[in-house]
Design an enzyme around this catalytic site. Sequence first.
Site, PDB file in Angstrom:
ATOM      1  N   VAL A   1      26.735   5.151  15.716  1.00 28.57           N
ATOM      2  CA  VAL A   1      25.511   5.830  15.300  1.00 28.57           C
ATOM      3  C   VAL A   1      24.928   5.139  14.073  1.00 28.57           C
ATOM      4  O   VAL A   1      23.736   4.820  14.027  1.00 28.57           O
ATOM      5  CB  VAL A   1      25.776   7.319  15.034  1.00 28.57           C
ATOM      6  CG1 VAL A   1      24.500   8.003  14.554  1.00 28.57           C
ATOM      7  CG2 VAL A   1      26.286   7.997  16.301  1.00 28.57           C
ATOM      8  N   ASP A   2      25.755   4.888  13.069  1.00 30.76           N
ATOM      9  CA  ASP A   2      25.285   4.174  11.880  1.00 30.76           C
ATOM     10  C   ASP A   2      24.732   2.797  12.236  1.00 30.76           C
ATOM     11  O   ASP A   2      23.629   2.420  11.829  1.00 30.76           O
ATOM     12  CB  ASP A   2      26.439   3.991  10.888  1.00 30.76           C
ATOM     13  CG  ASP A   2      26.726   5.242  10.080  1.00 30.76           C
ATOM     14  OD1 ASP A   2      25.816   6.076   9.915  1.00 30.76           O
ATOM     15  OD2 ASP A   2      27.869   5.385   9.609  1.00 30.76           O
ATOM     16  N   MET A   3      25.521   2.038  12.979  1.00 28.90           N
ATOM     17  CA  MET A   3      25.110   0.669  13.283  1.00 28.90           C
ATOM     18  C   MET A   3      23.939   0.643  14.260  1.00 28.90           C
ATOM     19  O   MET A   3      23.050  -0.207  14.171  1.00 28.90           O
ATOM     20  CB  MET A   3      26.296  -0.127  13.811  1.00 28.90           C
ATOM     21  CG  MET A   3      27.417  -0.244  12.786  1.00 28.90           C
ATOM     22  SD  MET A   3      28.874  -1.133  13.381  1.00 28.90           S
ATOM     23  CE  MET A   3      28.292  -2.828  13.315  1.00 28.90           C
TER      24      MET A   3
END
Length: 379
Positions: free
Chosen positions: A174-176
């Site tokens: 999700v972050d990346m």
Amino acid sequence: MPADNASQLPLAGRVVVEMGHSVAAPFAGQILGDLGAEVIKVEKPAGDDARQWGPPFVDGAAATFQSLNRNKRSLVLDLRDPKAFAQLNRLIDERADVVLQNMRPGQVDTLGLDAATLRARKPSLVYCNLGAFGSVGPLADRPGYDPLMQAFSGIMSVVGEPGGNPVRVGPSIVDMGAGMWAALGIVSLLMRRQSTGEGGLVDVSLFETAATWMTMYSAQYLASGRLPGKNGSGQVGIVPYRAYRTADGDLVVAAGNNDLFRRLCKVLDEPGWPEDPRFADNPSRVENAALLYGMLEKHFERRTSGEWIELLDRAGIPCAPVQDVAGMLRHPQTEALGMLQPVPGSSIPLLGLPIRFDGERPAPRSASPALGEMNASLE
């Protein structure tokens, strides 16, 4: 693409001010840096929290931090100090093409570093908000992190073995992923600016990214009214399409259409399976997945993964061993692609940008910056 050819990279000459921390914005900034931009990472006096996300540590910071911050310069500023605040604004006004931020919801507005304020002075500026739940809605002011979004978006509801506890996808997808969308949005507005002269505002968020990863599951639910569940290594709507325990490991076999299923049955010496009405086509195999998988498991446990790979490759059936990180890094395919790259100033090589231009992968120009290494040059 060798580091000395950095001037030929797509974003050469562009300046990005990254007010980012943790994973999402730093990953976006690293993508832009790998594409040739000069990335100035603004850090609080204690530095990005990710510098301490270890062990393991290497070259004075956590390995995680080193993997997300190459090709940048570090500028330490206490943004509540008027002198530092003026210094940052001057840097943005005079040099920045892009401002990228993932600060706490509302913090840039409180500081006067929001898009409306900065773009009122500099309309050509491309500004990117990388938020948690998005810029509008009842949760817009809430912070968010990768595991929270994997839970909230439904990702955890479909990951793991049936009946098992919620499981987070290991990589920070999700972050990346949000960092990738941020970089794509920024590049898109830089392209538009070439013809209009105007910058613009990019809004991306962790939740929107996580929800997008659920695209296929959402469509399946909307079409059927049935909630998707956990499928282990398998895939909803495609059978057989999962991992099997072999005599010495685990092997994923993707026989996702009728032709591949017939080939697989031939390798297994089960010529009658494709004629069985329970397995004659994919919808039938999906309905009888538990039965079919039980029959397949008995076959695959009789040989090693290497033996199966040889047989399946010869038959043209897609398959892959379940590798650990070490196996992936040392595989000849990884080596042939030049994915693991030496980084000037780093004790360890790192995985590079997964893009090649004219056959060449951009080479890292510098390791992650020491905290505040740029401050002296601005005094």
